[in-house]
Design a protein around this motif. Structure first.
Motif, mmCIF file in Angstrom:
data_model
loop_
_atom_site.group_PDB
_atom_site.id
_atom_site.type_symbol
_atom_site.label_atom_id
_atom_site.label_comp_id
_atom_site.label_asym_id
_atom_site.label_seq_id
_atom_site.Cartn_x
_atom_site.Cartn_y
_atom_site.Cartn_z
ATOM 1 N N PRO A 172 2.464 18.280 -24.481
ATOM 2 C CA PRO A 172 2.379 19.314 -23.474
ATOM 3 C C PRO A 172 1.965 18.583 -22.147
ATOM 4 C CG PRO A 172 0.976 20.335 -24.980
ATOM 5 C CD PRO A 172 1.356 18.921 -25.465
ATOM 6 N N ASP A 173 1.073 17.565 -22.261
ATOM 7 C CA ASP A 173 0.543 16.994 -21.031
ATOM 8 C C ASP A 173 2.083 15.988 -20.300
ATOM 9 O OD1 ASP A 173 0.394 15.430 -23.576
ATOM 10 O OD2 ASP A 173 -0.350 13.895 -22.415
ATOM 11 N N ILE A 174 2.890 15.538 -21.264
ATOM 12 C CA ILE A 174 3.867 14.818 -20.976
ATOM 13 C C ILE A 174 4.811 15.893 -20.217
ATOM 14 C CG2 ILE A 174 5.884 13.297 -21.747
ATOM 15 C CD1 ILE A 174 3.164 12.033 -21.870
ATOM 16 N N GLN A 175 5.083 16.929 -21.081
ATOM 17 C CA GLN A 175 5.876 17.889 -20.345
ATOM 18 C C GLN A 175 5.447 18.270 -18.953
ATOM 19 O OE1 GLN A 175 6.908 21.751 -21.962
ATOM 20 N NE2 GLN A 175 6.259 21.013 -23.997
ATOM 21 N N GLU A 176 4.195 18.337 -18.610
ATOM 22 C CA GLU A 176 3.775 18.680 -17.340
ATOM 23 C C GLU A 176 4.136 17.598 -16.418
ATOM 24 O OE1 GLU A 176 2.616 21.444 -16.080
ATOM 25 O OE2 GLU A 176 2.548 22.146 -18.214
ATOM 26 N N LEU A 191 7.836 15.953 -11.900
ATOM 27 C CA LEU A 191 8.740 14.745 -10.969
ATOM 28 C C LEU A 191 9.670 15.624 -10.020
ATOM 29 C CD1 LEU A 191 10.128 12.607 -14.316
ATOM 30 C CD2 LEU A 191 8.525 11.957 -12.378
ATOM 31 N N PRO A 192 9.920 14.892 -9.171
ATOM 32 C CA PRO A 192 10.720 15.165 -7.937
ATOM 33 C C PRO A 192 12.029 15.403 -8.207
ATOM 34 C CG PRO A 192 10.146 12.978 -7.616
ATOM 35 C CD PRO A 192 9.454 13.262 -8.838
#
Ligand code: HEM
Length: 62
Positions: free
Chosen positions: A52-56, A61-62
């Motif tokens: 989930p940290d990568i999802q965040e 991302l812009p």
């Protein structure tokens, strides 16, 4: 597939694929494209669920 069909229609008679050959090419496209794309999407989503940290980071991302 539409590019292949158009190109085949405008090819010389010697180069033109038969209907059976065209069908064979379409079979390859569908077979090669379906399972690979499904597996890639499925694996990507699975990894994102596990991290989930990568999802965040992706969401940020812009
Ligand atoms: C994430 C999705 C995909 C993955 C991971 C994938 C992977 C691959 C790989 C590893 C090869 C072998 C390359 C080689 O060693 O020469 C290949 C070849 C091929 N793929 Fe895909 N592919 C994907 C999507 C698609 C789609 C959507 C299509 C068709 C609409 C497609 C059609 C083909 C065809 C026709 C070949 C044979 C090409 C040739 O040697 O002439 N693939 N793909």
């Amino acid at each position: 597939m539409s590019i292949m069909l158009k190109s085949n229609a405008s090819s010389s008679e010697a180069d033109r694929l038969s209907d059976a050959e065209l069908l064979g090419q379409m079979n390859v496209m569908v077979f090669a494209g379906l399972e690979t794309t499904t597996a890639a999407v499925g694996r990507t989503l699975y990894m994102l669920v596990k991290h989930p940290d990568i999802q965040e980071r992706l969401r940020a991302l812009p």
